[in-house]
Design an enzyme around this catalytic site. Structure first.
Site, PDB file in Angstrom:
ATOM      1  N   THR A  86      -4.350   2.424  -1.325  1.00 33.87           N
ATOM      2  CA  THR A  86      -5.031   3.180  -2.372  1.00 33.87           C
ATOM      3  C   THR A  86      -5.008   2.391  -3.678  1.00 33.87           C
ATOM      4  O   THR A  86      -5.989   2.376  -4.431  1.00 33.87           O
ATOM      5  CB  THR A  86      -4.350   4.547  -2.560  1.00 33.87           C
ATOM      6  OG1 THR A  86      -4.416   5.268  -1.323  1.00 33.87           O
ATOM      7  CG2 THR A  86      -5.019   5.353  -3.648  1.00 33.87           C
ATOM      8  N   ASP A  99       7.298   2.829  -2.583  1.00 36.61           N
ATOM      9  CA  ASP A  99       6.736   2.230  -1.377  1.00 36.61           C
ATOM     10  C   ASP A  99       6.341   0.769  -1.585  1.00 36.61           C
ATOM     11  O   ASP A  99       6.431  -0.041  -0.664  1.00 36.61           O
ATOM     12  CB  ASP A  99       5.556   3.041  -0.837  1.00 36.61           C
ATOM     13  CG  ASP A  99       4.512   3.393  -1.884  1.00 36.61           C
ATOM     14  OD1 ASP A  99       4.569   2.854  -3.006  1.00 36.61           O
ATOM     15  OD2 ASP A  99       3.633   4.220  -1.576  1.00 36.61           O
ATOM     16  N   GLY A 158      -2.454  -1.265   4.193  1.00 38.96           N
ATOM     17  CA  GLY A 158      -3.669  -0.930   4.926  1.00 38.96           C
ATOM     18  C   GLY A 158      -4.813  -1.885   4.685  1.00 38.96           C
ATOM     19  O   GLY A 158      -5.661  -2.088   5.560  1.00 38.96           O
TER      20      GLY A 158
END
Length: 467
Positions: free
Chosen positions: A239, A217, A386
């Site tokens: 994360t 990713d 994010g």
């Protein structure tokens, strides 16, 4: 995620979301991979007609298959403790300096190489006829065609980043059976078509090709950095925070190894020269711990309180492996502050400020080191993923680095995935510069300029480097 791409057009729509809940059984932490596959099928059903499918996931973890393609047990989670002590065992056969010179991968106890050494002699590995990394396993179930995508293969510590081929000598010396790995694929290569039973279950009409994308990713996310020139640093922030530079060739020096930088492969033959930092995992785990105690926080309100807390009162090393396992994160942060003689956070807001200050400082140190070790200059820092939504973290990173920060897109991994598919389908053309131009013109971005006196950041950086 469904992407719609045309010249000058790039839209992304979330059509389905499902949980990813690891499961601990008999002391081992596993991925619930069948639940994840069910979520993928539900997502394809919700997507409706599509031109193609691309799959990206996290790195290093894998499933083992029997001769008939049956999965031999649930894949083990990289946060499991089975690799404790394994790196030291490996280094007795192959010193870390030699391992880095051959593979360019930073030390991380969960690298695939260490997982396979830990699994040596187990009935499951003995019975295995094929090993598929997580995105390749999902792809195999969808298509019946097995392959190993290059960007994810480069995280195994079994690939030579100079040649883009397997480091056979490493595997032989450590007793790792490389015939288990399926043939290598590169982003944009065909990876099969959806099986008839998958078409029937999802309601899609075939043929639907599956395209190899940057299946790690981070590789897809970096491909979606909306940079205007090559003088940029990136932070793929979720994360994990993956902070570094995009290079044309790996940096395999001993100094680079000592600085714990990794050379992972990216889209179009690029090298992702970066350092792994714990990232927003520190915040996520703190929130989970407080919730387990019955304390629920409104995150925007908590971040606003953190913004008012004293800056750089305490910072921890956000790359410290002590923060890798789940559970008890606020206590571990407090213990780290005590060990280093710093004030312990007195409440949740101060804990969050400690986390975000620490991440911003880690971003600064990673980018400074990457510039020094590679000789590449940087004019701007791009935060994708994010973390681009976390305004306080973006502002602190700009202040820490003394550079403008461009935040967005938040769904960079999905966008990079979709754009590689679109190029393979002939909908768009060109290289990464063309892809990034489309991103810059179509995606919402926010820029943060550094502000205030940088003295506190310089002092904190010196203190952390000397600790």
């Amino acid at each position: 995620m469904v992407g719609r791409v045309a010249p000058g057009v790039l839209d992304l729509e979330e059509v389905h979301r499902f949980p990813n809940r690891p499961v601990r059984t008999a002391g081992t932490l596993h991925w619930d991979v069948l639940a994840l596959y069910r979520g993928v099928l539900d997502g394809l059903r919700a997507a409706g007609p599509v031109t193609s499918v691309g799959i990206d996931t996290w790195a290093v973890d894998y499933g083992l298959l029997a001769a008939d393609g049956t999965l031999l047990g649930n894949p083990v989670h990289y946060r499991d403790t089975r690799t404790e002590g394994v790196p030291e065992k490996v280094w007795q056969t192959m010193p870390p300096q030699e391992l880095y010179a051959a593979t360019g991968l930073q030390y991380a106890p969960f690298n695939t190489l260490y997982q396979l050494v830990a699994a040596a002699g187990t009935p499951q590995l003995a019975a295995a006829q094929q090993l598929l990394l997580m995105p390749d396993l999902i792809s195999y179930w969808l298509t019946g065609t097995a392959g190993t995508e290059l960007t994810n293969a480069s995280t195994t510590q079994l690939l030579d980043p100079r040649t883009g081929d397997w480091a056979q000598g490493i595997a032989e010396r450590l007793g790792i059976p490389m015939p288990l790995f399926a043939p290598l694929r590169r982003p944009g290569d065909p990876a099969g078509e959806l099986r008839p039973e998958v078409l029937a279950e999802t309601g899609l009409e075939g043929p639907v090709p599956v395209v190899a994308v940057g299946s790690h990713d981070t590789a897809s996310a970096v491909a979606a950095v909306p940079a205007r020139t090559d003088r940029f640093a990136y932070i793929s922030c979720g994360t994990w925070s993956l902070a570094g530079l995009e290079l044309d060739a790996p940096v395999l020096t001993e100094e680079s190894r000592a600085a714990n930088f990794t050379n992972e492969l990216g889209v179009d033959g690029t090298v992702r020269y970066l350092r792994n930092i714990m990232g927003l995992w520190l915040l996520q785990e703190s929130l989970r711990d407080w919730e387990a105690q019955g304390i629920r926080f409104d995150l925007p309100h908590l971040l606003a309180q953190a913004a008012e807390a004293a800056p750089l009162r305490s910072v921890v090393d956000a790359a410290d492996p002590v923060f890798l396992p789940p559970g008890g994160m606020p206590d571990r942060i407090a213990q780290a502050c005590r060990r280093t003689g710093q004030p312990v956070p007195r409440d949740a807001a101060e804990t969050v400020r400690c986390v975000l200050d620490s991440l911003a400082l880690a971003h600064r140190l990673a980018i400074e080191d990457a510039k020094r070790l590679s000789g590449r200059e940087v004019d701007v820092v791009h935060i994708v993923g994010g973390g681009a939504h976390n305004e306080l973290l973006c502002r602190l990173t700009a202040d820490a680095c003394g550079l403008p920060v461009v935040a967005g897109p938040a769904e960079a991994a999905a966008l990079g995935n979709v754009l590689v598919q679109a190029r393979a389908a002939g909908v768009i053309s060109g290289g990464l510069a063309d892809i990034r131009s489309l991103l810059h013109s179509t995606q919402p971005l926010r820029q943060y300029e550094p502000s205030g006196d940088s003295t506190l950041w310089e002092e904190a950086a010196c203190a952390l480097r000397s600790s």
